[in-house]
Scaffold this active site. Structure first.
Site, PDB file in Angstrom:
ATOM      1  N   HIS A  67       0.795  -1.230   0.000  1.00 44.87           N
ATOM      2  CA  HIS A  67       0.000   0.000   0.000  1.00 44.87           C
ATOM      3  C   HIS A  67       0.835   1.293   0.000  1.00 44.87           C
ATOM      4  O   HIS A  67       0.661   2.182  -0.832  1.00 44.87           O
ATOM      5  CB  HIS A  67      -0.879   0.060   1.263  1.00 44.87           C
ATOM      6  CG  HIS A  67      -1.661  -1.168   1.544  1.00 44.87           C
ATOM      7  ND1 HIS A  67      -2.874  -1.436   0.965  1.00 44.87           N
ATOM      8  CD2 HIS A  67      -1.414  -2.214   2.380  1.00 44.87           C
ATOM      9  CE1 HIS A  67      -3.356  -2.581   1.432  1.00 44.87           C
ATOM     10  NE2 HIS A  67      -2.482  -3.073   2.295  1.00 44.87           N
TER      11      HIS A  67
HETATM   12  C1  BDR Z   1      -2.546   0.268   5.783  1.00 45.38           C
HETATM   13  O1  BDR Z   1      -2.602  -0.327   7.075  1.00 45.38           O
HETATM   14  C2  BDR Z   1      -1.347  -0.799   7.477  1.00 45.38           C
HETATM   15  O2  BDR Z   1      -1.445  -2.105   7.919  1.00 45.38           O
HETATM   16  C3  BDR Z   1      -0.416  -0.636   6.297  1.00 45.38           C
HETATM   17  O3  BDR Z   1       0.866  -0.238   6.721  1.00 45.38           O
HETATM   18  C4  BDR Z   1      -1.079   0.404   5.436  1.00 45.38           C
HETATM   19  O4  BDR Z   1      -0.649   1.706   5.768  1.00 45.38           O
HETATM   20  C5  BDR Z   1      -3.332  -0.602   4.808  1.00 45.38           C
HETATM   21  O5  BDR Z   1      -4.658  -0.695   5.204  1.00 45.38           O
END
Ligand code: BDR
Ligand code: CA
Length: 318
Positions: free
Chosen positions: A241
């Site tokens: 992400h």
């Molecule tokens: C987001 O949540 C975290 O677990 C990850 O680092 C990312 O920023 C994805 O939903």
């Protein structure tokens, strides 16, 4: 050599490392002018996200400071993400100890001073939005000094509940302050980040770089991918992400998106933490406040990430 794109935006990265936050740091160092790192409680408690940020700063020999911030959300109880990132926030690899700890425990002041002292800085939050909301609340003038906010969060579906993505769900009140602040906002939500997976062939490619740093990254990717594959019916790897919030600024041509009005649901019994995206095509909709990313050229984005990892591997070996 760092990426030589002509325009290197000034980026202040606010993060909760986190496997994919680590990659956001690596990509920001390679493609942007990274002016500092602030940390927030999120994937793991604050002491651990801060430690992890210091590990990466020092392993990469980055000449930037790390500032720890909010230990808990504005209103909600803290909720970590050990089910994806492990208890440490960075399970799966042997991490080298950092050379030093955080440079301050006042992320909010660092954000305010940095943005005021040099206009045109981009805030890039890749964790819950607590620090950014606190900074905007203490210094509303920041909206006029910053270039904008490019964040990872939200989407038309959730990953923590059916409606809510983790970063928004973890501190919806903070997210509401940020989305309503009036700054230019770019949103890398799950719709686009789930197009960008760290798959077994990509992990093998990183492992083949065969430097101490990239071997750590390959181990982190293996853990992260295993957790994703175990939790989804059909997915080929972990969604990477957070670097997309950086790439949206440094490589905007790799994305397609639309300006939309987005509001944050703070109270819904089934929908708290939802980004309510107005996708109607009729004319009496509210004015857009967010550029919502919808599509990424994943192969091209991976090639930038891979170059950044390779450069970090060389830098850490020097
Ligand atoms: C987001 O949540 C975290 O677990 C990850 O680092 C990312 O920023 C994805 O939903
Ligand atoms: Ca994150």
């Amino acid at each position: 050599m760092p990426d030589d794109s002509p325009d290197r935006p000034r980026i202040l990265l606010d993060c909760d490392p986190g496997h994919d936050d680590v990659v956001a740091i690596v990509v920001a160092a390679h493609t942007a002018e990274l002016v500092g790192i602030t940390t927030v409680a999120g994937n793991a408690p604050l002491d651990r996200t801060t430690y992890n940020a210091c590990v990466i700063r020092d392993a990469m020999r980055l000449p930037v400071t790390v500032h720890s911030g909010a230990e808990r959300p504005l209103v909600a109880e803290p909720k970590f993400a050990a089910f994806i990132h492990g208890q440490s926030g960075l399970d799966g690899a042997e991490l080298p100890a950092p050379d030093r700890g955080a440079d301050s425990t006042d992320a909010v002041s660092f954000i305010i001073e940095t943005c005021r002292s040099s206009e045109g800085t981009w805030l890039v939050p890749t964790g819950p939005l607590t620090n950014i909301a606190l900074a905007l609340r203490a210094a509303p003038d920041l909206v006029g000094c910053i270039a904008g906010i490019s964040l990872m969060g939200g989407g038309t579906f959730g990953n923590r509940t059916p409606a809510a993505e983790y970063n928004i769900w973890a501190d919806p009140e903070a997210a509401a302050i940020v989305f309503e602040c009036g700054a230019q906002i770019t949103m890398a939500g799950l719709d686009v980040t789930h197009q960008f997976l760290v798959t077994p062939p990509r992990i093998d490619q990183v492992a083949a770089l065969d430097t101490p740093f990239t071997s750590i990254i390959a181990d982190l990717f293996r853990f992260f991918s295993r957790m994703y594959i175990a939790r989804h019916d059909h997915i080929a790897g972990a969604a990477l992400h957070d670097p997309l919030a950086v790439l949206a600024l440094t490589h905007p041509h790799l994305f397609r998106g639309t300006d939309r009005h987005v509001s944050i649901e703070t109270h819904g019994r089934h929908t708290a933490g939802m980004t309510v995206i107005d996708r109607r095509g009729i004319t009496d909709r509210e004015q857009s406040n967010v550029h919502v990313l919808e599509h990424v050229d994943a192969d091209a984005a991976w090639s930038v990430v891979f170059d950044a990892l390779a450069e970090a591997g060389r830098r850490s070996c020097r």
